[in-house]
Motif scaffolding. Sequence first.
Motif: not given
Lengths: 661, 100
Positions: A630-631, A633-635, A640
Motif C-alpha cells: 500500500r505504500l 499508493q501515496s496519493g 503515480y
Amino acid sequence: METTTPQLWILPALPLLGAAINGFFGKRQSRAFIGGVACSTVGLAFLYAVYLFFTAGVGDTPRIDYIAPWISAGSFHADFSLYLDPLSMLMTLVVTGVGFLIHVYATEYMAHEDGFYRFFCYLNLFMFFMLTLVLAGNYLLLFVGWEGVGLCSYLLIGFYYLKQSAIIAGKKAFVVNRIGDFGFTLAMLLIIGTAGSLDYGTVFKAFQNAPVENGVGAVTIICLLLMMGACGKSAQVPLYVWLPDAMEGPTPVSALIHAATMVTAGVYMVARSSHLFVKSPVAMEVVAVIGCITCIFAATIGLVQTDIKRVLAYSTVSQLGYMFLGCGVGAFSAGVFHLMTHAFFKALLFLGAGSVITAMHHEQEMGAMGGLRKKIPTTFMTMLLACLAISGIPPFAGFFSKDEILWSAWHNGHPWLWLGGSITAGMTAFYMFRLLFLTFFGEPRSDHAQHAHESPSTMTVPLICLAVLSVIGGWIGVPKALGGSAHFEHFLEPSLARVPVEFSAYARASGSDPIDIPRPNPEPAEPEEPGAERLFSLIAVVIGASGIGLAYYAYVVKPETGQKLSAQFHGAYRVLLNKYYVDELYEVLFLKSTTAVSREVLWHAVDETVIDGAANGVGSTARAMGGFARLMQSGFIRSYAAWVLFGAVGALFYMILQWAK
Amino acid sequence: MIPVSWYLILSAVLFVLGVAGFLIKRNVITVFMSIELMLNAVNLSFVAFGYMLGDYNAHIFVFFVMVVAAAEAAVGLAIIMLMYHNRKSLNVDDIELLKF
C-alpha cells in the motif's frame, strides 16, 4: 379371536390433540377450559384403553396397528406401527389411568400458577409421547417416545424457568439421560446388525431361536447397552443422580413423570426385551446387581433426607431398583407388577406430599411440619395407606409385588440379592414412616403447620382413588402359594420370555454347553413350594413391620432418638445427608476434568493456537503484504506517473531485449 | 523531402517534454497541458507513420484522439475549476486524500 385391528392410534392422538389445543390457543382461554381439555383428552384415552382391554382380545398374539411407512432404506424398514399385547395394554392402562388422576389433581394444584396453559400443554404432550413409547411396534418408534418423554421431563422440571436451581436440574436430567440414550442407540444399531430389523416381532423371533450365550457376545452387549439406556431413563446407579434434582418441578410432574410413568420406561423396555435378556446370563446378572445396588444405595440416602419430596425421590430410585432386581432374576412379570403397584402408591405419595406442601404454603422441609394429622385428615389417611403399601404390609398392593420379587430372587438362586432386597425393604418401611411421623405426628413445628388446611376435593378425590388402588391393586397378582391364582402373571405371559430351564444350572456351572433347543413355552421346572414361599412372605412382613416399629419408636415414642443417633454416628450421617458425595464425585471426575481438558487443551491449545492461528495467520499474512504494497499508493499523482513511467521504460527495455535476440 | 525519423525525433522530444512537465510541475493546469502535449506527440508519430506507410487509418486514429482529448479537456477543466473552488489551490500535491 376377532380379526379387526383395534384403532390404536386414537390412544396417543387424544393427548396430542389436547396438547395442540392448549399449546396453540390456550393462552387466551380460561383456566377451566384448559384444564377441561387436558383432563378430558387423557380421560377419554383411558376410557378407550379400558374399552380395548375388554374388546380387543388381548391374548397370545399381539395386535398390530400399522399406520404409515416411515423409513425404508435397502433391506431395513421401520414403520409407524403400534403394538398391543398384554404388556403394552397394562402400561397403557396405568399411564392413562394414573395420568388422568394426576391431571385432575394438577388443575387445582397449579390453579394459581402462571403459565397454566403451558403446563397442561407439556403434560398432555408427555402423555402423547409416553403412549407412543409403550405402544410402539418397533424399537425406533419406542425411541421416539423415549426421547419425547425426556424432552417433556426437561421442560417440566424447568417449568419455573426463573428459578436457577430448576433450570440446572432440568439440564442435568437431560444430559444424564443422553448418556443412557447413547447406549440405547448403539444397542439399536447392533440389533439391526444382528436381527436385520427393529420390529418387535422379527427381533424376538430372531433371538428366541438363538442359543443362550456363553460369556460375553453380541446378545450380551446388546442387552448391556439396552440396560445402559434403562439406567439413564429409570435412574439406576450410576446414572440416578438426575432424579432427586428433578424434584424442582411442580409436584404433579414429580408424581406423573418422575414416579409413576416415565421413570418406569426403562423397566418397561427391559421387560419388553425379555426375549433378548433371557439369552444372556451375564446381562441378567448385571441387571439384577445394578437393581440391588441401586435399591440399597438410594434407600440409605432416603433415611436421612429432610425434604419431603427428596425422601420420595430417593424412595422412587430405590423402588425402581427393585423392579430391575425382579427383571434381572428372571421374574419379569414381578418387575412389571411392582411397576404397576408402585405407580399407584408412589403417585399417591407424591400427590399427598403436594397436598401437604400446599397446606404448608410451599414449605417442603419436614422439620417445619408435624402434627398435620388432624389438620389434613384425608391427606393423612391416604398417605398412611400408601406408606403401608410401599412398606410391604399385607394386604396392600406393595406387599404382593415386592414379595414376589424377593421370592424370585431367592428361588432363582440369588440369596445375596434377596438379602439386599430384604434389608432395603426394612429401610423402606423405616424412612416412609419416618416421613409420615415427622409430617403428621407430634407437635406442629411452625406457624404454617399450625394453620394448615385440607386441600379442595379436586385434589383429595384423586388421592382417594389412588389410595383405593394402592390397597386393592395387588390383589390381581396374589401368588398361588398365598391362595391366589397369579392372574397378573398369566395375563402377561404372552409378552414376556421365560428364563430357559437350563439357564440357572448353566449359570452355576459355566463351561458346559447350553442346550440349544427352542422352547416356545417351557413349563417352570420348579416344584411348587408353597411352604417356603409363605415363610419368605412372613419374613418380608416381619422386616417391614419392624422397620415401621423402629420408626415409630424413633420419631413418636422418643422423638429425640433421631438426633441422638445422628450425633453418635456423625460421620455416617454426614455421608448419607450429602448423598455419599456422589454429585461431588461426578463433579470432580467428569465435570471438572472435562471442562479442564476442554479449556486447556481444546480451547487454549487447539482452538486458540491451531485453528485461530491458521485463520488469523491467513489474514495477517495478507495484511502484512498489503501493508507493504500500500505504500505505493501515496496519493501524489506525480508519484503515480513516475511509476507508470518506470513501467513503460521497463516494458520498452524488455521489448528491445526481445528484439535484440 | 524531410525523412520520417525527424518527425519521430520531434515526437519523442515533445513526449519527453510532456512527461518531464507532468513529473516536475506542481500546478495542475501545467500538468494538464503536459498531458495534452504527450497526446499530441503521439498524434505526430501516428501521422508520420501513416504518411510513411500510406495508411490513412492513422489519420482516423488521430481524429479520435483529438476528439477524446477535447472531451477530456472539458471534463478536466471542470474538475480543476471545482478543485480550486473547494481547496483554493491548484497544487496537485494538495490533492492526496486517496491513499493508504
